[in-house]
Design an enzyme around this catalytic site. Structure first.
Site, PDB file in Angstrom:
ATOM      1  N   ARG A  46       0.845  -1.276  -0.038  1.00 26.38           N
ATOM      2  CA  ARG A  46      -0.069  -0.064  -0.062  1.00 26.38           C
ATOM      3  C   ARG A  46       0.789   1.312   0.106  1.00 26.38           C
ATOM      4  O   ARG A  46       0.557   2.232  -0.782  1.00 26.38           O
ATOM      5  CB  ARG A  46      -0.836  -0.119   1.104  1.00 26.38           C
ATOM      6  CG  ARG A  46      -1.502   1.519   1.350  1.00 26.38           C
ATOM      7  CD  ARG A  46      -2.926   1.272   2.360  1.00 26.38           C
ATOM      8  NE  ARG A  46      -2.830   0.457   3.358  1.00 26.38           N
ATOM      9  CZ  ARG A  46      -2.191   0.545   4.327  1.00 26.38           C
ATOM     10  NH1 ARG A  46      -1.429   1.756   4.459  1.00 26.38           N
ATOM     11  NH2 ARG A  46      -2.196  -0.368   5.405  1.00 26.38           N
TER      12      ARG A  46
ATOM     13  N   LYS B  22      -8.204   6.867 -19.183  1.00 27.93           N
ATOM     14  CA  LYS B  22      -8.503   7.628 -20.602  1.00 27.93           C
ATOM     15  C   LYS B  22      -7.133   7.324 -21.347  1.00 27.93           C
ATOM     16  O   LYS B  22      -6.833   6.257 -21.385  1.00 27.93           O
ATOM     17  CB  LYS B  22      -8.922   8.925 -20.316  1.00 27.93           C
ATOM     18  CG  LYS B  22     -10.112   8.974 -19.158  1.00 27.93           C
ATOM     19  CD  LYS B  22     -11.296   8.225 -19.441  1.00 27.93           C
ATOM     20  CE  LYS B  22     -12.283   8.066 -18.363  1.00 27.93           C
ATOM     21  NZ  LYS B  22     -12.560   9.241 -17.505  1.00 27.93           N
TER      22      LYS B  22
HETATM   23  C1  LIG Z   1     -13.255   9.765 -16.141  1.00 29.89           C
HETATM   24  C2  LIG Z   1     -12.784  10.968 -15.800  1.00 29.89           C
HETATM   25  C3  LIG Z   1     -12.715  11.412 -14.348  1.00 29.89           C
HETATM   26  C4  LIG Z   1     -12.960  10.399 -13.530  1.00 29.89           C
HETATM   27  O1  LIG Z   1     -11.858   9.070 -13.458  1.00 29.89           O
HETATM   28  P1  LIG Z   1     -12.003   7.714 -13.162  1.00 29.89           P
HETATM   29  O2  LIG Z   1     -10.622   6.916 -13.673  1.00 29.89           O
HETATM   30  O3  LIG Z   1     -13.194   7.227 -13.989  1.00 29.89           O
HETATM   31  O4  LIG Z   1     -12.301   7.497 -11.834  1.00 29.89           O
HETATM   32  C5  LIG Z   1     -12.081  12.709 -13.923  1.00 29.89           C
HETATM   33  N1  LIG Z   1     -11.911  13.364 -14.915  1.00 29.89           N
HETATM   34  C6  LIG Z   1     -12.113  13.497 -15.995  1.00 29.89           C
HETATM   35  C7  LIG Z   1     -11.966  14.496 -16.798  1.00 29.89           C
HETATM   36  C8  LIG Z   1     -12.486  12.114 -16.650  1.00 29.89           C
HETATM   37  O5  LIG Z   1     -12.886  12.089 -17.959  1.00 29.89           O
END
Ligand SMILES: *Cc1c(COP(=O)(O)O)cnc(C)c1O
Length: 380
Positions: free
Chosen positions: A46, A195
């Site tokens: 962790r 992403k």
């Molecule tokens: C997807 C997203 C998040 C959240 O991220 P997760 O990995 O889904 O928890 C935050 N900000 C933006 C701009 C995103 O596209």
């Protein structure tokens, strides 16, 4: 080192134990100690894990920061930042935030006494007017989701710096390929590495990058104390994804440019939202702070009918109807009923998220196939 080399080599080294070119997946929770407290830098996973450390160092390099931190998700990374605050502290954030961020702020942290203000960042006057001695953090996203508004990072930093308020930038949409918020004076860069950084729609992960040592120590403390860390397998996958970030981003931008041009001339399309358009209200700021304009775009259908927008996303075949973005494959979404469903209708419509809005995450497929898919889907 140039950015395109950094994605592959920045702060990265071969495994010191074996020379393995890619860091091994250290699938272990704990580490042997010779004598109590005598260890090789790792005690418990962790707190730290070598595969995660390799990724965290790579994050730091890409964003031109000093310290990187990887989390179980983008929201876990945001959660860690807000935990720097105390009850009574105030945050000023953009009013067209990612839906999950808005939910975290208003449904979780407001209960703990943190106060959030949501504003348009079109002018720094409205920002200045809200700043008081309780303001501790400014949270911005640029380009915003899904309207692709652009916030002038340097202007926000200038306003905040007079009063030592932290500026955090959610750089998920732009990625460090397009913009480097720390270079513009921001204190914290945040990513949903789910992403573009991961890039292959196979991992959920978050990241933070900072330059300041004290801030990094505070965030490390929260990361370890709250425990929303990512595992070594996921760390490995995102590290692998990072290595092609520059080539993927280049193609995402090229494909989006062609698609925007097509949609702009399509009789069924009302309006296209993309910062590369000369008619985009923040085009000049985008040109100033971004290298290119990214692979995310939104458009509305003529007549502003929800049924039409739903039909288009149902018709699309290569563009998969799904939440998320930033992967090699093209995705489409209907923000009003998907990513932004948790935002009250009146609030979201004020920011432009109407029922006829469609969001595209343009992938890196052949552009001819993508255009053909849009062509057939828009035959309503
Ligand atoms: C997807 C997203 C998040 C959240 O991220 P997760 O990995 O889904 O928890 C935050 N900000 C933006 C701009 C995103 O596209």
């Amino acid at each position: 080192m140039k950015f395109n080399t950094k994605t592959i080599h920045g702060n990265q080294q071969h495994d010191p134990a074996t020379g393995a070119v890619m860091p091994p997946i250290y699938q272990t929770s704990t580490y042997a100690q010779k004598s109590p407290g005598q260890h090789k830098g790792y005690e418990y996973s962790r707190t730290g894990n070598p595969t995660r450390s390799a990724l965290e160092n790579a994050f730091a390099s890409l964003e031109n920061g000093k310290y990187g931190l990887a989390f179980a998700s983008g929201l876990a990374a945001i959660d860690a930042v807000i935990k720097l605050l105390k009850p009574g502290d105030e945050v000023i954030a953009t009013n067209d935030l990612y839906g999950g961020t808005y939910r975290l702020f208003t449904k979780i942290f407001e209960n703990f006494g943190v106060k959030f203000h949501f504003i348009g960042f079109g002018d720094t006057q409205s920002l200045s007017a809200l700043i008081n001695d309780k303001t501790k953090l400014i949270w911005i996203e640029t380009p915003t989701n899904p309207m692709l508004n652009i916030i002038d990072i340097e202007a926000v930093v200038k306003t905040a710096k007079a009063t030592k308020i932290l500026v955090a930038v959610d750089n998920t949409f732009a990625t460090p390929y397009l913009q480097l918020p720390l270079n513009m004076g921001a204190d914290i860069v945040m990513h949903s590495a789910t992403k573009y950084l991961g890039g292959h729609s196979d991992v959920v992960m978050g990241a933070l990058v900072v330059r300041d040592k004290v801030l990094a120590e505070k965030l490390h403390f929260i990361q370890n104390a709250s425990g929303a860390i990512c595992g070594p397998q996921d760390s490995f996958l995102v590290l692998r994804g990072l290595k092609t970030l520059h080539v993927r981003m280049q193609r995402h931008c090229e494909n989006a440019t062609v698609i925007v041009d097509y949609l702009e001339r399509h009789p069924r399309v009302e309006k296209v939202f993309w910062p590369g358009l000369k008619t985009h209200p923040n085009h000049e700021i985008a040109k100033k702070q971004m290298k290119d304009f990214g692979g995310m775009l939104s458009f509305s259908t003529k007549g502003n009918r929800k049924a039409d927008a739903i039909k288009v996303v149902e018709n699309l075949k290569l563009f998969t109807l799904a939440e998320s973005l930033g992967g090699v494959e093209s995705l489409c979404g209907h923000p009003a009923s998907m990513t932004h469903a948790s935002i009250p209708k009146a609030v979201r419509e004020k920011t432009g998220v109407t029922d006829s809005l469609i969001r595209l995450s343009v992938g890196i497929e052949d552009i001819t196939d993508l255009i053909n898919d849009l062509k057939q889907a828009l035959k309503l």
